[in-house]
Motif scaffolding. Sequence first.
Motif, PDB file in Angstrom:
ATOM      1  N   ASP A 195       0.861  -1.176   0.000  1.00  0.00           N
ATOM      2  CA  ASP A 195       0.000   0.000   0.000  1.00  0.00           C
ATOM      3  C   ASP A 195       0.903   1.234   0.000  1.00  0.00           C
ATOM      4  OD1 ASP A 195      -1.769   2.054   0.407  1.00  0.00           O
ATOM      5  OD2 ASP A 195      -2.514   1.319   2.340  1.00  0.00           O
ATOM      6  N   PRO A 196       0.850   2.074  -1.033  1.00  0.00           N
ATOM      7  CA  PRO A 196       1.772   3.198  -1.110  1.00  0.00           C
ATOM      8  C   PRO A 196       1.392   4.385  -0.228  1.00  0.00           C
ATOM      9  CG  PRO A 196       0.319   3.227  -3.000  1.00  0.00           C
ATOM     10  CD  PRO A 196      -0.017   1.978  -2.230  1.00  0.00           C
ATOM     11  N   PRO A 218       8.069   9.840  -1.616  1.00  0.00           N
ATOM     12  CA  PRO A 218       6.885   9.007  -1.402  1.00  0.00           C
ATOM     13  C   PRO A 218       6.769   7.967  -2.512  1.00  0.00           C
ATOM     14  CG  PRO A 218       6.356  11.337  -1.139  1.00  0.00           C
ATOM     15  CD  PRO A 218       7.736  11.275  -1.720  1.00  0.00           C
ATOM     16  N   VAL A 219       6.488   6.737  -2.144  1.00  0.00           N
ATOM     17  CA  VAL A 219       6.400   5.658  -3.126  1.00  0.00           C
ATOM     18  C   VAL A 219       5.373   5.986  -4.209  1.00  0.00           C
ATOM     19  CG1 VAL A 219       5.657   3.258  -3.430  1.00  0.00           C
ATOM     20  CG2 VAL A 219       7.263   3.841  -1.612  1.00  0.00           C
ATOM     21  N   ALA A 220       4.276   6.599  -3.826  1.00  0.00           N
ATOM     22  CA  ALA A 220       3.233   6.936  -4.794  1.00  0.00           C
ATOM     23  C   ALA A 220       3.733   7.892  -5.875  1.00  0.00           C
ATOM     24  CB  ALA A 220       2.032   7.554  -4.075  1.00  0.00           C
ATOM     25  N   GLU A 221       4.796   8.652  -5.559  1.00  0.00           N
ATOM     26  CA  GLU A 221       5.284   9.661  -6.500  1.00  0.00           C
ATOM     27  C   GLU A 221       6.517   9.213  -7.280  1.00  0.00           C
ATOM     28  OE1 GLU A 221       5.950  13.308  -4.427  1.00  0.00           O
ATOM     29  OE2 GLU A 221       3.969  13.321  -3.487  1.00  0.00           O
ATOM     30  N   VAL A 222       7.339   8.325  -6.721  1.00  0.00           N
ATOM     31  CA  VAL A 222       8.624   8.010  -7.365  1.00  0.00           C
ATOM     32  C   VAL A 222       8.704   6.601  -7.940  1.00  0.00           C
ATOM     33  CG1 VAL A 222       9.842   9.664  -5.915  1.00  0.00           C
ATOM     34  CG2 VAL A 222       9.706   7.258  -5.188  1.00  0.00           C
ATOM     35  N   THR A 223       7.653   5.809  -7.806  1.00  0.00           N
ATOM     36  CA  THR A 223       7.712   4.420  -8.277  1.00  0.00           C
ATOM     37  C   THR A 223       8.068   4.330  -9.752  1.00  0.00           C
ATOM     38  OG1 THR A 223       6.223   3.488  -6.609  1.00  0.00           O
ATOM     39  CG2 THR A 223       6.352   2.334  -8.704  1.00  0.00           C
ATOM     40  N   GLU A 224       7.353   5.048 -10.599  1.00  0.00           N
ATOM     41  CA  GLU A 224       7.597   4.947 -12.036  1.00  0.00           C
ATOM     42  C   GLU A 224       9.018   5.386 -12.380  1.00  0.00           C
ATOM     43  OE1 GLU A 224       4.690   6.808 -14.466  1.00  0.00           O
ATOM     44  OE2 GLU A 224       3.002   5.726 -13.566  1.00  0.00           O
ATOM     45  N   LEU A 246      12.533   1.305   3.369  1.00  0.00           N
ATOM     46  CA  LEU A 246      11.119   1.668   3.360  1.00  0.00           C
ATOM     47  C   LEU A 246      10.653   2.017   4.753  1.00  0.00           C
ATOM     48  CD1 LEU A 246       9.684  -1.239   1.142  1.00  0.00           C
ATOM     49  CD2 LEU A 246       9.918   1.148   0.431  1.00  0.00           C
ATOM     50  N   ARG A 247       9.815   3.069   4.852  1.00  0.00           N
ATOM     51  CA  ARG A 247       9.181   3.434   6.122  1.00  0.00           C
ATOM     52  C   ARG A 247       7.849   4.102   5.844  1.00  0.00           C
ATOM     53  NH1 ARG A 247      14.242   4.407   9.059  1.00  0.00           N
ATOM     54  NH2 ARG A 247      14.533   6.481   8.185  1.00  0.00           N
ATOM     55  N   TYR A 248       6.847   3.790   6.654  1.00  0.00           N
ATOM     56  CA  TYR A 248       5.587   4.521   6.611  1.00  0.00           C
ATOM     57  C   TYR A 248       5.684   5.772   7.458  1.00  0.00           C
ATOM     58  CZ  TYR A 248       2.994   0.922   4.072  1.00  0.00           C
ATOM     59  OH  TYR A 248       2.541   0.061   3.093  1.00  0.00           O
TER      60      TYR A 248
END
Length: 252
Positions: A195-196, A218-224, A246-248
């Motif tokens: 879950d990003p 943030p994973v949601a922003e840098v994944t691609e 990784l950290r939340y």
Amino acid sequence: MIHLDLIGIGTGNPKHLTLQAVEAMNAADLILIPHKGAQKDDLAALRYRICRDVLTGETKIVQFDLPARDPAIPDYTARVEAWHDAIAAIWVGAIREHLGDTGRVAFLVWGDPSLYDSTLRIAERVARNLPLRPCVIPGITSIQALTAAHAVPLNRLNAPVTITTGRRLRDEGWPHGADSLVIMLDGECSFRALDPDGLHIWWSAYAGMAEEITLSGPVAEVTEKIVDTRAKARARHGWIMDIYLLRYDTPA
């Protein structure tokens, strides 16, 4: 008696060698260097460069071809165990040919021999066939290179760190009770399975090397961007070694 020095060489940067590592290399009669195929020639070349930079005597350097894992063995653990057996047999043959039953042999290990590396397990197999006394020379790990590159602490205050693999992250998800995760040996950007929301990543490829690439956010922003950068880097070099933290935002 054969003295086997397993020498941690960090990430391939000659400046990462400790004085103890340099001393052990120069004390060796023989250094074994694995060759992993044409696509990974520069990994062997980095080891040769380190030897060229630090050796002052007549230490003999012998290269051997690293065997591939047998795809016909369906079970992952059994496949790796058979692979280790094959590597150990090559070590035994090389040591007997170039040293006999006495002398000092060294093997240069990426990072540190104790962390997600099987050199110690291979040495145990070698010891079944040769009178062997192993010694570990610790080295800078990819985890240290990762956190240094990003200037970020490995853990949060009074919080644990879990070190695991991409395979386990994909199969099992976020480990129960974990706060910070370090993921090693991941060829598929397995953080995409999580879950990003609120998840932050610090990613490095070729950590500590001249080719080092670092991305974070943030994973949601840098994944691609990470997936694309990783694919291009692997195509350019023919291989890639990467690691990430990784950290939340909110501790688990």
